[in-house]
Every structure is written in structure tokens, then in C-alpha cells.
Design a protein around this motif. Structure first.
Motif, PDB file in Angstrom:
ATOM      1  N   SER A  69       7.352  36.508  -3.888  1.00 19.79           N
ATOM      2  CA  SER A  69       6.179  35.812  -4.434  1.00 19.79           C
ATOM      3  C   SER A  69       5.477  34.989  -3.357  1.00 19.79           C
ATOM      4  O   SER A  69       4.256  34.856  -3.380  1.00 19.79           O
ATOM      5  CB  SER A  69       6.558  34.957  -5.644  1.00 19.79           C
ATOM      6  OG  SER A  69       7.286  33.816  -5.275  1.00 19.79           O
ATOM      7  N   ILE A  70       6.236  34.442  -2.404  1.00 24.36           N
ATOM      8  CA  ILE A  70       5.595  33.690  -1.315  1.00 24.36           C
ATOM      9  C   ILE A  70       4.793  34.634  -0.425  1.00 24.36           C
ATOM     10  O   ILE A  70       3.643  34.355  -0.073  1.00 24.36           O
ATOM     11  CB  ILE A  70       6.651  32.924  -0.478  1.00 24.36           C
ATOM     12  CG1 ILE A  70       7.311  31.836  -1.329  1.00 24.36           C
ATOM     13  CG2 ILE A  70       5.991  32.290   0.753  1.00 24.36           C
ATOM     14  CD1 ILE A  70       8.564  31.237  -0.701  1.00 24.36           C
ATOM     15  N   SER A 104       6.167  47.626 -12.929  1.00 23.96           N
ATOM     16  CA  SER A 104       5.582  47.012 -14.126  1.00 23.96           C
ATOM     17  C   SER A 104       5.193  48.063 -15.161  1.00 23.96           C
ATOM     18  O   SER A 104       5.472  47.920 -16.357  1.00 23.96           O
ATOM     19  CB  SER A 104       4.349  46.196 -13.720  1.00 23.96           C
ATOM     20  OG  SER A 104       3.641  45.770 -14.847  1.00 23.96           O
ATOM     21  N   LEU A 125      15.101  43.385  -7.044  1.00 20.82           N
ATOM     22  CA  LEU A 125      14.318  42.263  -7.599  1.00 20.82           C
ATOM     23  C   LEU A 125      15.189  41.239  -8.316  1.00 20.82           C
ATOM     24  O   LEU A 125      14.755  40.105  -8.528  1.00 20.82           O
ATOM     25  CB  LEU A 125      13.279  42.795  -8.606  1.00 20.82           C
ATOM     26  CG  LEU A 125      12.165  43.693  -8.071  1.00 20.82           C
ATOM     27  CD1 LEU A 125      11.280  44.157  -9.221  1.00 20.82           C
ATOM     28  CD2 LEU A 125      11.332  42.961  -7.033  1.00 20.82           C
ATOM     29  N   ALA A 126      16.400  41.624  -8.689  1.00 25.19           N
ATOM     30  CA  ALA A 126      17.220  40.787  -9.584  1.00 25.19           C
ATOM     31  C   ALA A 126      18.000  39.717  -8.832  1.00 25.19           C
ATOM     32  O   ALA A 126      19.196  39.551  -9.020  1.00 25.19           O
ATOM     33  CB  ALA A 126      18.164  41.675 -10.391  1.00 25.19           C
ATOM     34  N   ASP A 127      17.306  38.991  -7.986  1.00 27.50           N
ATOM     35  CA  ASP A 127      17.932  37.923  -7.217  1.00 27.50           C
ATOM     36  C   ASP A 127      16.900  36.812  -7.035  1.00 27.50           C
ATOM     37  O   ASP A 127      15.772  37.088  -6.608  1.00 27.50           O
ATOM     38  CB  ASP A 127      18.378  38.475  -5.856  1.00 27.50           C
ATOM     39  CG  ASP A 127      18.964  37.386  -4.979  1.00 27.50           C
ATOM     40  OD1 ASP A 127      20.193  37.239  -4.965  1.00 27.50           O
ATOM     41  OD2 ASP A 127      18.177  36.661  -4.320  1.00 27.50           O
ATOM     42  N   PRO A 128      17.261  35.572  -7.342  1.00 26.05           N
ATOM     43  CA  PRO A 128      16.253  34.504  -7.310  1.00 26.05           C
ATOM     44  C   PRO A 128      15.640  34.280  -5.926  1.00 26.05           C
ATOM     45  O   PRO A 128      14.435  34.029  -5.824  1.00 26.05           O
ATOM     46  CB  PRO A 128      17.013  33.258  -7.791  1.00 26.05           C
ATOM     47  CG  PRO A 128      18.459  33.620  -7.796  1.00 26.05           C
ATOM     48  CD  PRO A 128      18.551  35.109  -7.857  1.00 26.05           C
ATOM     49  N   LEU A 167       4.880  46.777  -6.898  1.00 22.07           N
ATOM     50  CA  LEU A 167       5.281  46.027  -8.094  1.00 22.07           C
ATOM     51  C   LEU A 167       4.600  46.580  -9.344  1.00 22.07           C
ATOM     52  O   LEU A 167       5.190  46.606 -10.422  1.00 22.07           O
ATOM     53  CB  LEU A 167       4.949  44.542  -7.931  1.00 22.07           C
ATOM     54  CG  LEU A 167       5.931  43.737  -7.077  1.00 22.07           C
ATOM     55  CD1 LEU A 167       5.338  42.377  -6.738  1.00 22.07           C
ATOM     56  CD2 LEU A 167       7.263  43.557  -7.812  1.00 22.07           C
ATOM     57  N   ASP A 168       3.359  47.039  -9.180  1.00 17.31           N
ATOM     58  CA  ASP A 168       2.645  47.604 -10.332  1.00 17.31           C
ATOM     59  C   ASP A 168       3.368  48.829 -10.893  1.00 17.31           C
ATOM     60  O   ASP A 168       3.411  49.032 -12.097  1.00 17.31           O
ATOM     61  CB  ASP A 168       1.219  47.990  -9.935  1.00 17.31           C
ATOM     62  CG  ASP A 168       0.380  46.776  -9.594  1.00 17.31           C
ATOM     63  OD1 ASP A 168       0.069  46.003 -10.504  1.00 17.31           O
ATOM     64  OD2 ASP A 168       0.065  46.594  -8.414  1.00 17.31           O
ATOM     65  N   LEU A 179      13.152  37.132  -5.279  1.00 16.86           N
ATOM     66  CA  LEU A 179      11.931  36.962  -6.073  1.00 16.86           C
ATOM     67  C   LEU A 179      11.035  35.878  -5.467  1.00 16.86           C
ATOM     68  O   LEU A 179       9.817  36.027  -5.416  1.00 16.86           O
ATOM     69  CB  LEU A 179      12.286  36.606  -7.523  1.00 16.86           C
ATOM     70  CG  LEU A 179      12.811  37.753  -8.387  1.00 16.86           C
ATOM     71  CD1 LEU A 179      13.328  37.228  -9.714  1.00 16.86           C
ATOM     72  CD2 LEU A 179      11.713  38.789  -8.633  1.00 16.86           C
ATOM     73  N   ARG A 180      11.658  34.793  -4.997  1.00 16.40           N
ATOM     74  CA  ARG A 180      10.849  33.730  -4.390  1.00 16.40           C
ATOM     75  C   ARG A 180      10.203  34.218  -3.095  1.00 16.40           C
ATOM     76  O   ARG A 180       9.018  33.963  -2.850  1.00 16.40           O
ATOM     77  CB  ARG A 180      11.707  32.495  -4.116  1.00 16.40           C
ATOM     78  CG  ARG A 180      12.108  31.782  -5.414  1.00 16.40           C
ATOM     79  CD  ARG A 180      12.715  30.443  -5.125  1.00 16.40           C
ATOM     80  NE  ARG A 180      11.693  29.482  -4.716  1.00 16.40           N
ATOM     81  CZ  ARG A 180      11.962  28.354  -4.074  1.00 16.40           C
ATOM     82  NH1 ARG A 180      13.199  28.049  -3.756  1.00 16.40           N
ATOM     83  NH2 ARG A 180      10.988  27.523  -3.761  1.00 16.40           N
ATOM     84  N   ALA A 184       3.576  37.559  -1.300  1.00 10.95           N
ATOM     85  CA  ALA A 184       2.468  38.102  -2.089  1.00 10.95           C
ATOM     86  C   ALA A 184       1.328  37.106  -2.234  1.00 10.95           C
ATOM     87  O   ALA A 184       0.160  37.485  -2.254  1.00 10.95           O
ATOM     88  CB  ALA A 184       2.981  38.535  -3.459  1.00 10.95           C
ATOM     89  N   ALA A 185       1.677  35.829  -2.338  1.00 10.67           N
ATOM     90  CA  ALA A 185       0.648  34.804  -2.547  1.00 10.67           C
ATOM     91  C   ALA A 185       0.043  34.329  -1.227  1.00 10.67           C
ATOM     92  O   ALA A 185      -0.876  33.516  -1.218  1.00 10.67           O
ATOM     93  CB  ALA A 185       1.244  33.628  -3.323  1.00 10.67           C
ATOM     94  N   MET A 205      15.331  47.774  -9.513  1.00 10.40           N
ATOM     95  CA  MET A 205      15.476  46.498 -10.236  1.00 10.40           C
ATOM     96  C   MET A 205      16.469  45.571  -9.545  1.00 10.40           C
ATOM     97  O   MET A 205      16.296  44.361  -9.539  1.00 10.40           O
ATOM     98  CB  MET A 205      15.970  46.771 -11.656  1.00 10.40           C
ATOM     99  CG  MET A 205      14.949  47.422 -12.539  1.00 10.40           C
ATOM    100  SD  MET A 205      13.796  46.178 -13.119  1.00 10.40           S
ATOM    101  CE  MET A 205      12.835  47.142 -14.247  1.00 10.40           C
TER     102      MET A 205
END
Lengths: 116, 116
Positions: free
Chosen positions: B49-50, B110, B39-42, B106-107, B45-46, B52-53, B36
């Protein structure tokens, strides 16, 4: 009588697509990171899982001290962070504070991490 | 030629029931908190997500610097943490390092947070 205290004003992000689907904005990332930070501590994860696995997803702070082996002020500090992050609600009955899992709060975080 | 570097030795916890179903042990809580924390840093996370997308869930570090508005060493530092935590793999092609999302990482996190 049950008095609700520490009503949360920081709820886990309910909006937005899973982070793998489209890049998070800076603001979304800040919000999600703040929520993750509340979870990113072993004591808080244990407290949350003990409360969640209790009957009615509720536990007295008096029953949370022994399992984690920490002082009451330390346990209360961690519970306050989980409450502020929107994962628990707090109510006081007599001498003791009781903490209850907020339905759906963990699911909302979970859904942001899934692939679809 | 693709050379895989920084092969992770800390993978997100694949075992164990969702934390709401039964209390986490101290060891499980330590492992999940470490995951965790990554992941616990903005910024992380960005970046995640970049990546991953992106097409094929892969991005060159050269394309990650501008979107987050930080220096290359800072971006590389955050990518290293995400790689060590098992969310990304790193490969080098020519001058640049490329980062790819680890399928299912990530799953797994989750699934530990869901109610059932």
C-alpha cells in the motif's frame, strides 16, 4: 428449525479506502491479513467456490467432502475457518450442517484491492 | 540506467470466472491460494500500500524501512515475495532498489472475488 451457530465476530473489513489509494495503518493491515489468510488456502478457496456456486449459495457439508477428496473432520476444520472469517454462516438441520455464503463478504475484500 | 531484475514468472491468475460463479478446479485453487498467500501478511500489505500510494506507484526500499519499523533484510524479504507473486517489479538505480506496482495485478485478484 434452523439454528445459527458459530456466529462470526471477525467480519471482513468494511471500512477504509482501497489499499492502493493510501497506506494501510498497522491495525488495518493486521485485519486485512487475517481475512486474507482465511482465503489463502486451496482447499478453502475450493470449498468457498462450491458453496457460492450452489443453489441459494448454500451447501450441506455432506456434499462438500467428495469434491475436495478430504475427510469430514478436515473439511469441517476448513469450513470453521471460513465461518470465523465472516465468509460463511453455519446452520444445522437434522444430522447435517449447512454452510451459506455471507452476501457481500467477498465483495468487501475485493473492493480493498481495486485501484479506484 | 534502469535494470529490471527479478522478473516475475508467477503472475496473478488472469483467466477464469469469479470464484462465486463456478467452482474452482484444484489447479486454479492452488494458483489463487499462492497469490493470496503473498498478500496474507500485514507487513506485505503495508509495503504494497505504501508503494501503491507513492508517486508513480514506485518507492525506494530506503523509504520503506522506517514506516514499517523492520530491518532492511526483513523488508527486502517481504518485497521479494511480493515481486515473485507478480505484484511489484524491481529495478536498481545506483545503490538502491526501487519497487513499482504492476498495473492491474491487484485488480485481477479483486475480480476473482466479486459476485458478478
Amino acid at each position: 428449525m434452523t439454528t445459527m451457530l458459530d456466529v462470526t465476530d471477525i467480519t471482513p473489513r468494511a471500512c477504509c479506502a482501497p489499499l492502493v489509494r493510501e497506506p494501510l495503518t498497522a491495525e488495518e493491515a493486521e485485519q486485512l491479513a487475517a481475512t486474507m489468510k482465511a482465503l489463502a488456502d486451496p482447499t478453502r478457496l475450493r470449498l468457498l467456490s462450491i458453496v457460492a456456486a450452489s443453489e441459494d449459495s448454500e451447501a450441506c457439508v455432506c456434499d462438500l467432502i467428495e469434491p475436495v477428496g478430504l475427510s469430514q473432520p478436515t473439511v469441517s476444520h476448513h469450513l470453521k475457518i471460513l465461518t470465523a472469517a465472516g465468509f460463511l454462516t453455519r446452520s444445522k438441520r437434522g444430522t447435517w450442517a449447512y454452510f451459506r455464503l455471507v452476501p457481500g463478504a467477498l465483495d468487501r475484500v475485493s473492493q480493498l484491492l481495486v485501484a479506484s
